[in-house]
Design a protein around this motif. Structure first.
Motif, mmCIF file in Angstrom:
data_model
loop_
_atom_site.group_PDB
_atom_site.id
_atom_site.type_symbol
_atom_site.label_atom_id
_atom_site.label_comp_id
_atom_site.label_asym_id
_atom_site.label_seq_id
_atom_site.Cartn_x
_atom_site.Cartn_y
_atom_site.Cartn_z
ATOM 1 N N GLN A 38 0.809 -1.214 0.000
ATOM 2 C CA GLN A 38 0.000 0.000 0.000
ATOM 3 C C GLN A 38 0.847 1.271 0.000
ATOM 4 O O GLN A 38 0.316 2.375 -0.079
ATOM 5 C CB GLN A 38 -0.944 0.011 1.203
ATOM 6 N N ILE A 39 2.167 1.136 0.104
ATOM 7 C CA ILE A 39 3.048 2.302 0.123
ATOM 8 C C ILE A 39 3.008 2.996 -1.244
ATOM 9 O O ILE A 39 3.190 2.371 -2.281
ATOM 10 C CB ILE A 39 4.492 1.898 0.464
ATOM 11 N N VAL A 40 2.763 4.305 -1.227
ATOM 12 C CA VAL A 40 2.788 5.106 -2.443
ATOM 13 C C VAL A 40 3.927 6.120 -2.397
ATOM 14 O O VAL A 40 4.569 6.391 -3.410
ATOM 15 C CB VAL A 40 1.442 5.824 -2.646
ATOM 16 N N GLU A 225 -2.726 4.622 10.731
ATOM 17 C CA GLU A 225 -1.628 3.782 10.250
ATOM 18 C C GLU A 225 -1.698 3.582 8.743
ATOM 19 O O GLU A 225 -0.674 3.610 8.050
ATOM 20 C CB GLU A 225 -1.650 2.438 10.979
ATOM 21 N N SER A 226 -2.899 3.394 8.240
ATOM 22 C CA SER A 226 -3.059 3.242 6.796
ATOM 23 C C SER A 226 -2.579 4.485 6.059
ATOM 24 O O SER A 226 -1.889 4.398 5.029
ATOM 25 C CB SER A 226 -4.531 2.965 6.466
ATOM 26 N N ASN A 227 -2.912 5.659 6.589
ATOM 27 C CA ASN A 227 -2.456 6.913 5.986
ATOM 28 C C ASN A 227 -0.940 7.035 6.036
ATOM 29 O O ASN A 227 -0.301 7.452 5.055
ATOM 30 C CB ASN A 227 -3.088 8.100 6.700
ATOM 31 N N PHE A 228 -0.359 6.689 7.173
ATOM 32 C CA PHE A 228 1.095 6.810 7.312
ATOM 33 C C PHE A 228 1.831 5.786 6.441
ATOM 34 O O PHE A 228 2.954 6.040 5.993
ATOM 35 C CB PHE A 228 1.499 6.642 8.777
ATOM 36 N N THR A 229 1.226 4.643 6.228
ATOM 37 C CA THR A 229 1.825 3.671 5.319
ATOM 38 C C THR A 229 1.816 4.209 3.891
ATOM 39 O O THR A 229 2.833 4.203 3.196
ATOM 40 C CB THR A 229 1.068 2.335 5.381
ATOM 41 N N LYS A 230 0.663 4.695 3.459
ATOM 42 C CA LYS A 230 0.519 5.165 2.083
ATOM 43 C C LYS A 230 1.357 6.394 1.801
ATOM 44 O O LYS A 230 2.019 6.474 0.750
ATOM 45 C CB LYS A 230 -0.953 5.472 1.806
#
Length: 385
Positions: A38-40, A225-230
Motif C-alpha cells: 500500500q506504500i505510495v 496507520e493506513s495513511n502513514f503507510t501510504k
C-alpha cells in the motif's frame, strides 16, 4: 498562538506538567502490521542530503515587536550555521520584513549567497508543524505533502500557516499533494527511522479526548496507520499514549521525547527524566523495548537535561530544565539547542559521536524555548532531488 504565551508550542515541558496522565497507565501499546504494497510515497530520513532548509522568520504582526526581537538572534544563528552547506529558504511576512531580515544577516556577517526569500504571511514560526513535508514517489521524484494544519487542534490561529505548503509548491514548481481532507498531521508528531518504523504519541494525533479531538475527530488508529503507510512509507508503528497539559498545545509531540539515529539507535532521556517529562510507566516501557522492522531492539543513547532551570520569561525563572533531543540534522552539521548550561558540552559531545563527519553547532534557544520550542520545531528540510 497568542501573544507572549510561554510554552505555547513545545513538545517538552516542565517536570510536573504531564503528570495528569498517570491515570492512563497501562493503555499504551505497540500495534500494526500494514500491507507494504500500500506504500505510495516514502519520506526521506532527515540526515539524507538536503537541497536546503525552510525557516519562517519571526515577525511583529501577530505577537508583537518584543516577541520578534527576542527570537531574531536565534534565526540569525541558524541561518549562519546552515548557509555554508545548504540553501536557506526564508519565509518573510512581507517585503519590509525581508529588508529587515537582510539587514540583520548583513550586520552579523552572514553570507547571503545561499539565502533566498519567499514572501508569505505566517501566523508564527513553527515550520516543522505547518510547513511542507517532502516525500518521494515510486519514481523517486520529490513531492510536497500538505497534510493540513489547524493550529494544534484549533488552539491557535492557523490560516496563514496552513497555506504555506501549497504556496511553497507554487513558488518552487514542486507538485503538492493535498491531504487536508485526509488527516491533520504536524511534522513534530512523527519520528521515522528511515527503515519503515514510525513512532508517535496518540495524544498528538488520534486521541479523542475533548482537548484534542478536533485534530482528527473519529479517526481510528488503523486509519491513521493506513495513511502513514501510504503517504510516509511506514510499515511498523510504535504508539505511546502521550499526554495533555494546558501549557503544551502540541499534546506531547514525539520530537521532544526521542529521535532515531543510524546504527539502530534511539536517542532519548533517562527513565527518570522521561517520567519527570510526563511519560507514564507503560510508555517508558515501550520506549525501552522498541525495536526495528527486524524486531531488533534499538540501542538507547541517553541525553541529559540541563543542570539548571534555564528558561525565563520577562526576567522571571519559569522553573524547568532544557532538553537537547530537539536537534536538527543538516548537511555536514547538526544544530543542537544550547542554554548556556554546563550540560551543553556534554550533550554536544554525545550528539557529535552519533554523527561523525558533521559539525555540531550549538544554537542558543533560551528565548525560543521560553516561547515554546527548540531547533527542530522551527526548521524543515527539503531533501536533495
Amino acid at each position: 498562538m497568542i501573544k507572549f504565551q510561554f510554552l505555547i508550542l513545545f513538545t517538552s515541558m516542565a517536570a510536573p506538567i504531564f503528570n495528569s496522565c498517570a491515570g492512563d497507565e497501562g493503555t499504551a501499546e505497540v500495534i500494526g502490521k500494514p500491507d507494504p504494497t500500500q506504500i505510495v510515497y516514502k519520506m526521506p530520513e532527515e540526515s539524507e542530503p538536503h537541497e536546503g532548509t525552510w525557516l519562517q522568520w519571526p515577525h511583529q504582526y501577530q505577537h508583537g515587536v518584543t516577541y520578534r526581537n527576542e527570537l531574531d538572534e536565534t534565526w540569525v544563528a541558524m541561518t549562519k550555521a546552515l548557509q555554508s552547506t545548504e540553501k536557506v529558504h526564508i519565509i518573510a511576512y512581507n517585503t519590509a520584513e525581508q529588508t529587515r531580515i537582510t539587514n540583520l544577516l548583513k550586520a552579523a556577517n552572514v553570507s547571503l549567497t545561499n539565502v533566498d526569500f519567499k514572501i508569505h504571511r505566517t501566523d508564527d514560526v513553527w515550520v516543522r508543524d505547518n510547513g511542507p513535508i517532502y516525500v518521494r514517489d515510486a519514481q523517486g521524484k520529490l513531492v510536497i505533502e500538505d497534510w493540513g494544519f489547524n493550529g494544534w487542534g484549533g488552539k491557535y490561529d492557523s490560516a496563514n500557516c496552513d497555506a504555506i505548503p501549497s504556496a511553497i509548491g507554487a513558488d518552487t514548481g514542486v507538485t503538492v499533494l493535498n491531504l487536508n481532507n485526509v488527516m491533520v498531521n504536524e511534522g513534530g508528531s512523527v519520528e521515522l527511522d528511515g527503515h519503515g518504523v514510525l513512532m508517535a504519541t496518540k495524544s498528538s494525533i488520534i486521541s479523542q479526548k475533548a482537548r484534542n479531538s478536533v485534530r482528527n475527530k473519529g479517526m481510528s488508529q488503523a486509519q491513521a496507520e493506513s495513511n502513514f503507510t501510504k503517504y510516509l512509507g511506514a510499515t511498523k508503528f510504535i504508539w505511546l499514549e502521550g499526554g495533555f497539559s494546558e501549557e503544551d498545545v502540541t499534546d506531547m509531540h514525539i520530537d521532544g521525547i526521542m529521535k532515531f539515529a543510524a546504527g539502530n539507535k534511539m536517542i532519548t532521556m533517562s527513565n527518570s527524566d522521561l517520567s519527570g517529562w510526563g511519560l507514564i510507566d507503560s510508555d517508558i516501557a515501550i520506549l525501552n523495548a522498541a525495536s526495528n522492522t527486524k524486531n531488533e531492539v534499538y540501542t538507547k543513547v541517553i541525553l541529559p537535561l540541563t543542570q539548571k532551570n534555564v528558561v525565563t520569561k520577562t526576567g522571571k525563572a519559569l522553573g524547568y530544565k532544557g532538553n537537547y533531543i530537539n536537534f536538527y540534522i543538516a548537511n555536514g552539521k547538526v544544530l543542537v539547542p544550547n542554554y548556556n548550561d554546563p550540560n551543553d558540552s556534554v550533550a554536544n559531545k554525545i550528539i557529535a559521536g552519533l554523527y561523525p563527519g558533521r559539525e555540531v553547532v550549538g544554537i542558543d534557544v533560551r528565548n525560543l524555548y521560553a516561547n515554546g520550542g527548540m531547533v527542530h520545531c522551527v526548521t524543515q528540510q527539503q531533501p536533495k532531488q
